[in-house]
Scaffold this active site. Structure first.
Site, PDB file in Angstrom:
ATOM      1  N   HIS A 129      12.790  28.291  39.405  1.00 57.73           N
ATOM      2  CA  HIS A 129      11.800  27.316  39.867  1.00 57.73           C
ATOM      3  C   HIS A 129      10.410  27.886  39.634  1.00 57.73           C
ATOM      4  CE1 HIS A 129      15.052  25.408  42.580  1.00 57.73           C
ATOM      5  NE2 HIS A 129      14.873  24.670  41.497  1.00 57.73           N
ATOM      6  N   ALA A 130       9.576  27.108  38.961  1.00 62.68           N
ATOM      7  CA  ALA A 130       8.297  27.598  38.459  1.00 62.68           C
ATOM      8  C   ALA A 130       7.364  28.139  39.544  1.00 62.68           C
ATOM      9  CB  ALA A 130       7.612  26.487  37.673  1.00 62.68           C
ATOM     10  N   ARG A 131       7.226  27.404  40.637  1.00 62.72           N
ATOM     11  CA  ARG A 131       6.196  27.743  41.638  1.00 62.72           C
ATOM     12  C   ARG A 131       6.563  28.916  42.527  1.00 62.72           C
ATOM     13  NH1 ARG A 131       7.090  22.088  44.971  1.00 62.72           N
ATOM     14  NH2 ARG A 131       9.164  22.526  45.796  1.00 62.72           N
ATOM     15  N   GLU A 132       7.796  29.373  42.468  1.00 61.15           N
ATOM     16  CA  GLU A 132       8.259  30.444  43.351  1.00 61.15           C
ATOM     17  C   GLU A 132       7.910  31.807  42.732  1.00 61.15           C
ATOM     18  OE1 GLU A 132      12.372  29.249  43.778  1.00 61.15           O
ATOM     19  OE2 GLU A 132      11.786  27.291  44.546  1.00 61.15           O
ATOM     20  N   ARG A 138       7.797  22.672  39.921  1.00 58.43           N
ATOM     21  CA  ARG A 138       9.097  23.264  40.234  1.00 58.43           C
ATOM     22  C   ARG A 138      10.074  23.198  39.048  1.00 58.43           C
ATOM     23  NH1 ARG A 138      13.126  23.512  44.658  1.00 58.43           N
ATOM     24  NH2 ARG A 138      15.016  22.420  44.047  1.00 58.43           N
ATOM     25  N   ASN A 151      18.008  24.002  39.077  1.00 52.07           N
ATOM     26  CA  ASN A 151      19.042  24.338  40.066  1.00 52.07           C
ATOM     27  C   ASN A 151      19.800  23.105  40.576  1.00 52.07           C
ATOM     28  OD1 ASN A 151      20.366  26.541  41.220  1.00 52.07           O
ATOM     29  ND2 ASN A 151      19.291  26.310  43.183  1.00 52.07           N
ATOM     30  N   ARG A 152      19.742  22.013  39.841  1.00 52.52           N
ATOM     31  CA  ARG A 152      20.608  20.848  40.076  1.00 52.52           C
ATOM     32  C   ARG A 152      21.301  20.472  38.768  1.00 52.52           C
ATOM     33  NH1 ARG A 152      18.813  22.307  44.009  1.00 52.52           N
ATOM     34  NH2 ARG A 152      18.085  21.242  45.889  1.00 52.52           N
ATOM     35  N   HIS A 194      15.075  33.004  44.642  1.00 46.17           N
ATOM     36  CA  HIS A 194      14.167  31.871  44.876  1.00 46.17           C
ATOM     37  C   HIS A 194      13.223  32.216  46.027  1.00 46.17           C
ATOM     38  CE1 HIS A 194      16.289  28.648  42.495  1.00 46.17           C
ATOM     39  NE2 HIS A 194      17.208  29.587  42.496  1.00 46.17           N
ATOM     40  N   GLU A 226      16.500  33.433  49.124  1.00 47.68           N
ATOM     41  CA  GLU A 226      15.223  32.755  49.311  1.00 47.68           C
ATOM     42  C   GLU A 226      14.315  33.784  49.967  1.00 47.68           C
ATOM     43  OE1 GLU A 226      14.351  29.436  48.350  1.00 47.68           O
ATOM     44  OE2 GLU A 226      15.308  28.210  49.892  1.00 47.68           O
TER      45      GLU A 226
HETATM   46  C1  9B3 Z   1      20.178  24.948  46.174  1.00 49.68           C
HETATM   47  C2  9B3 Z   1      21.436  24.903  45.606  1.00 49.68           C
HETATM   48 CL1  9B3 Z   1      21.982  23.435  44.858  1.00 49.68          CL
HETATM   49  C3  9B3 Z   1      22.264  26.002  45.616  1.00 49.68           C
HETATM   50  N1  9B3 Z   1      23.513  25.939  45.054  1.00 49.68           N
HETATM   51  N2  9B3 Z   1      21.871  27.147  46.188  1.00 49.68           N
HETATM   52  C4  9B3 Z   1      20.645  27.211  46.734  1.00 49.68           C
HETATM   53  C5  9B3 Z   1      19.765  26.133  46.756  1.00 49.68           C
HETATM   54  C6  9B3 Z   1      18.416  26.255  47.368  1.00 49.68           C
HETATM   55  C7  9B3 Z   1      17.289  26.255  46.380  1.00 49.68           C
HETATM   56  C8  9B3 Z   1      17.144  24.876  45.752  1.00 49.68           C
HETATM   57  O1  9B3 Z   1      17.383  24.782  44.561  1.00 49.68           O
HETATM   58  O2  9B3 Z   1      16.798  23.898  46.423  1.00 49.68           O
HETATM   59  C9  9B3 Z   1      16.094  26.662  47.092  1.00 49.68           C
HETATM   60 SE1  9B3 Z   1      14.465  26.556  46.142  1.00 49.68          SE
HETATM   61 ZN    ZN Z   2      13.971  27.689  44.085  1.00 53.30          ZN
HETATM   62 ZN    ZN Z   3      13.211  27.617  47.756  1.00 51.52          ZN
END
Ligand code: 9B3
Ligand code: ZN
Ligand code: ZN
Ligand code: ZN
Length: 418
Positions: free
Chosen positions: A179-182, A237, A254-255, A306, A380
């Site tokens: 994620h870019a902003r992290e 992000r 991350n989706r 993250h 995180e």
């Molecule tokens: C989200 C998912 Cl889908 C996962 N499998 N594990 C951690 C997270 C949290 C991160 C997200 O992508 O929202 C936090 Se930035």
């Molecule tokens: Zn993240």
């Molecule tokens: Zn996060």
């Protein structure tokens, strides 16, 4: 009228060029919707105003009694605050002026012009040349490869860190900057590699780890997004891939992994922060990571870094079901956050992501786990919302030091597996 238009144009240009200028007066609010009515109000607000969800990253992930961090644009602050009062929705002001805190982020002075400063945030070009340099200077410990290209045709690199023995060693894969902003995330991956080369032969536990394990480290997965967060939008992000039929750009990396893809906690709308993409692994950056994990023999653990929230998460995110090795993962996470806390007292929560943050599918840790990497974790990092994504550089060192202890615990556990 013409003058007014010209003046408007002038203001827009000035605001657009001052770093952080576009966020002057923005506030970050934390609220806790307590009932369906307040949630509905939040939906209406999000519908009319372009508010930026920080934690959780999108409206769909908000439930009653969960806490929500929002960046509210300056022009809407008073309006929204008074409406919040009317609805009885209590809120705290986490950040009073985003622009001020954005400037405070770079609070570390660069004392050395020759050595790489690990206590500062670095742009992509600096990170790229750092990788080349640290790899060439430490040939017995580090090699680097290109694992793919980003949407905007940049190289995505991986560093293999570990003593060359000729044999295939158990390997830990770790990625940062999905994620870019992290920004604290790429800073940690760089810190980790620095610690490895500086401690090898000096520090007993690190030497043993590097003799017995290899680490595969991707310092920045989402290179295009990272650059965009430096140049155009600090709070970007997603990736920077173009979407069909809309001006909205990017997919949430991350989706986008093939783990019950887009079934829950993700959006089919390209304009959303949690857009899952047109299909699983539609993003080149995601494919690059997944390909390494598929092809590389001996990967025993997967770790993805993250921010923010201070959590150590493990599968599953896409379901409330527990993994078959839940007890073991929970044990490791508990010990890892305990080791982390020992240094500066920083508290982390831990557990299966569906319970601890929100249920969502398509995450990298879930995918790696189902692929067969049974030790799979999402960290995180700091903080819990005071600065959020704008964690000041003065916190890079303590954050990285304490996180090293957690990673060291996990790595030692992996090294000692039968
Ligand atoms: C989200 C998912 Cl889908 C996962 N499998 N594990 C951690 C997270 C949290 C991160 C997200 O992508 O929202 C936090 Se930035
Ligand atoms: Zn993240
Ligand atoms: Zn996060
Ligand atoms: Zn720099």
């Amino acid at each position: 009228m013409m003058e007014a238009l010209l003046l408007l144009g002038f203001v827009a240009v000035v605001v657009g060029t001052v770093p952080g200028g576009q966020y002057a007066g923005d506030k970050v609010l934390r609220l806790k919707p307590e009932n369906e009515q307040q949630l509905q109000f939040l939906r209406e607000v999000a519908h009319t105003v372009k508010i930026d969800f920080w934690q959780p990253p999108s409206l769909e992930l908000v439930t009653t009694n969960s806490s929500v961090d929002l960046r509210v644009p300056a022009g809407w602050v008073s309006d929204i605050q008074s409406q919040l009062e009317k609805t009885g929705l209590k809120h705290d002001v986490l950040i009073d002026d985003v622009k001020t805190v954005m400037e405070k982020q770079f609070d570390q002075v660069d004392l050395s012009s020759t050595r790489y400063n690990y206590e500062k945030y670095h742009e992509w070009i600096e990170i790229e040349s750092w990788m080349a340099k640290i790899a060439t200077e430490n040939p017995r410990l580090i090699s680097w490869f290109r694992i793919g290209r980003s949407y905007e045709h940049r190289n995505i690199f991986i560093l293999r860190v570990g003593k060359r023995t000729g044999a295939t060693k158990p390997t830990i894969f770790m990625d940062c900057g999905m994620h870019a902003r992290e920004w604290i995330s790429p800073a940690f991956c760089q810190w980790f590699v620095k610690e490895a080369v500086e401690s090898y032969g000096k520090n007993c536990s690190m030497t043993t780890l590097l003799n017995n394990l290899d680490f595969l480290v991707v310092p920045v997965v989402n290179v295009d997004g990272y650059i965009y967060s430096w140049t155009k939008d600090r709070f970007w992000r997603k990736t920077r891939s173009r979407n069909r039929g809309t001006v909205c750009v990017g997919t949430d990396a991350n989706r986008n992994f093939n783990a019950k893809w887009c079934s829950v906690g993700a959006s089919r709308n390209p304009c959303d922060e949690t857009y899952c993409g047109s299909h699983a692994e539609s993003e080149l950056e995601v494919k690059a990571v997944a390909n390494v994990i598929r092809k590389y023999k001996g990967i025993k653990a997967y770790i993805t870094i993250h921010s923010y929230s201070q959590m150590c998460l493990f599968p599953y995110s896409y379901t409330y079901s527990l993994t078959s090795n839940y007890k073991e993962l929970n044990f490791i996470a508990r010990k890892a956050v305990k080791a982390l806390k020992n240094l500066h007292g920083t508290q982390y929560t831990y557990g299966p992501a569906a319970f601890i943050i929100y249920p969502s599918a398509g995450g990298s840790d879930d995918w790696a786990f189902d692929f067969g990497v049974k030790y799979s974790f999402t960290f995180e990092l700091r903080d819990t919302g005071k600065y959020g994504f704008l964690l000041p550089e003065s916190q890079i060192k303590p954050t990285c030091e304490e996180t090293m202890l957690a990673i060291n615990y996990i790595a030692t556990y992996i090294a000692n597996l039968p």
